[in-house]
Design a protein around this motif. Structure first.
Motif: not given
Length: 252
Positions: A220-248
Motif C-alpha cells: 500500500r502506498y500513500k502520497p504524502t507530498a505534492e511532488d509524490a507523483d512517481r515511484l522508482r522500482v528496482f528488481a534484482m537477482n542474486q547475480l547482481g543483475g538489475i532492472s528498473t521502472e518508473t511507476v506513475e
C-alpha cells in the motif's frame, strides 16, 4: 508486571519516542523479498546463507561472512536481516532485538548508519540498525573481534542509493508488472518480475517520497507530498543483475 508494561518501560529507556515514529527517511526505500548477493562488502566473502524464516509478518535470514583475503582464522561475521511490513514495524523489531541482548552497554549511535542504529561496547563488536522496513544486526562470531560500524555504513550506502543498472553483462530480471491502482484510502502497488536465470530469486527496492508498507499480501502506498507523483522500482537477482521502472502515481 506484565510483559507489555515491561516492554514499554524498556522503550522509554531507549528513548523510543524520539525515533520510533520518525517520518520516512530521505530517500524513503521499501524492501520486498530482500536478499544479499555477496557483493555488498569489499574484502569480505559470503560463505553461507540460511533459508528465510517468516514469523508474524517478519522475514528473517542469516548470512555468514569471512575475510576474502589474509588470515581467516577465528574471524567470523554474522549478519541477520529482518524484512518487516513497514518502517514502524522495523523500529519495533529493533526494540525486540535490543531486548534479547545481554552484556555490553547499548547506546544509540549519533550520526550512525540507517534511519536509527545502536552499537554495543567500546570495540564496536555488534550493531543493530534500521533502514526503511529493513532491520540488520551485525555481530562477531569469532575470537578475533572486528569493528562492524564501518561495514554497517558500507552496506547502508548500498541500501539507500539507487542500484546501478550500468552493467549490461549481467542480465536483470524482466519486470512484467509495476502499477498502482487507486483504492479508497491508499493506492495498491502490483509488482511482478521474471528472472532470465531459472530459479533465481527476485527482490525489489522501491523508492518513493510517500508512505509505503505491506498489509498482508498487499503493498500500500500513500502520497504524502505534492511532488509524490512517481515511484522508482528496482528488481534484482542474486547475480547482481538489475532492472528498473518508473511507476506513475494515480490521481483521484
Amino acid at each position: 508486571m506484565n510483559q507489555e508494561s515491561t516492554r514499554e518501560q524498556f522503550k522509554e529507556r531507549l528513548g523510543f519516542e524520539d525515533w520510533g515514529n520518525l517520518p520516512p527517511g530521505e530517500p524513503n526505500v521499501f524492501f520486498l523479498h530482500f536478499f544479499l548477493t555477496g557483493q555488498e562488502f569489499s574484502n569480505w566473502e559470503l560463505v553461507r546463507a540460511r533459508r528465510p524464516v517468516e514469523e508474524d509478518g517478519v522475514t528473517a535470514r542469516k548470512w555468514f561472512w569471512e575475510p576474502a583475503t589474509g588470515s581467516k582464522e577465528n574471524v567470523r561475521l554474522h549478519l541477520e536481516t529482518y524484512e518487516c511490513p513497514t518502517q514502524t514495524a522495523a523500529h519495533e523489531q529493533v526494540v525486540t532485538l535490543l531486548g534479547h541482548i545481554q552484556g555490553p552497554q547499548l547506546s544509540r549511535l549519533k550520526d550512525g548508519p540507517g534511519d536509527v542504529s545502536f552499537g554495543f561496547g567500546e570495540t564496536g563488536a555488534s550493531l543493530i540498525m534500521a533502514r526503511g522496513n529493513l532491520v540488520l544486526r551485525f555481530f562477531n562470531a569469532g575470537e578475533h573481534i572486528v569493528t562492524v560500524r564501518d561495514l554497517a555504513e558500507e552496506l547502508d550506502e548500498v541500501l539507500r542509493d539507487f542500484p546501478s543498472t550500468e552493467d549490461e553483462n549481467i542480465p536483470g530480471p524482466r519486470i512484467e508488472k509495476a502499477k498502482l491502482e487507486i483504492r479508497d484510502a491508499y493506492q495498491q502497488l502490483f509488482l511482478g518480475a521474471q528472472d532470465p536465470v531459472q530459479g533465481e530469486e527476485v527482490g525489489f527496492r522501491i523508492f518513493s517520497t510517500g508512505s509505503i508498507g505491506r498489509v498482508d499480501s498487499e503493498i500500500r502506498y500513500k502520497p504524502t507530498a505534492e511532488d509524490a507523483d512517481r515511484l522508482r522500482v528496482f528488481a534484482m537477482n542474486q547475480l547482481g543483475g538489475i532492472s528498473t521502472e518508473t511507476v506513475e502515481v494515480g490521481k483521484e
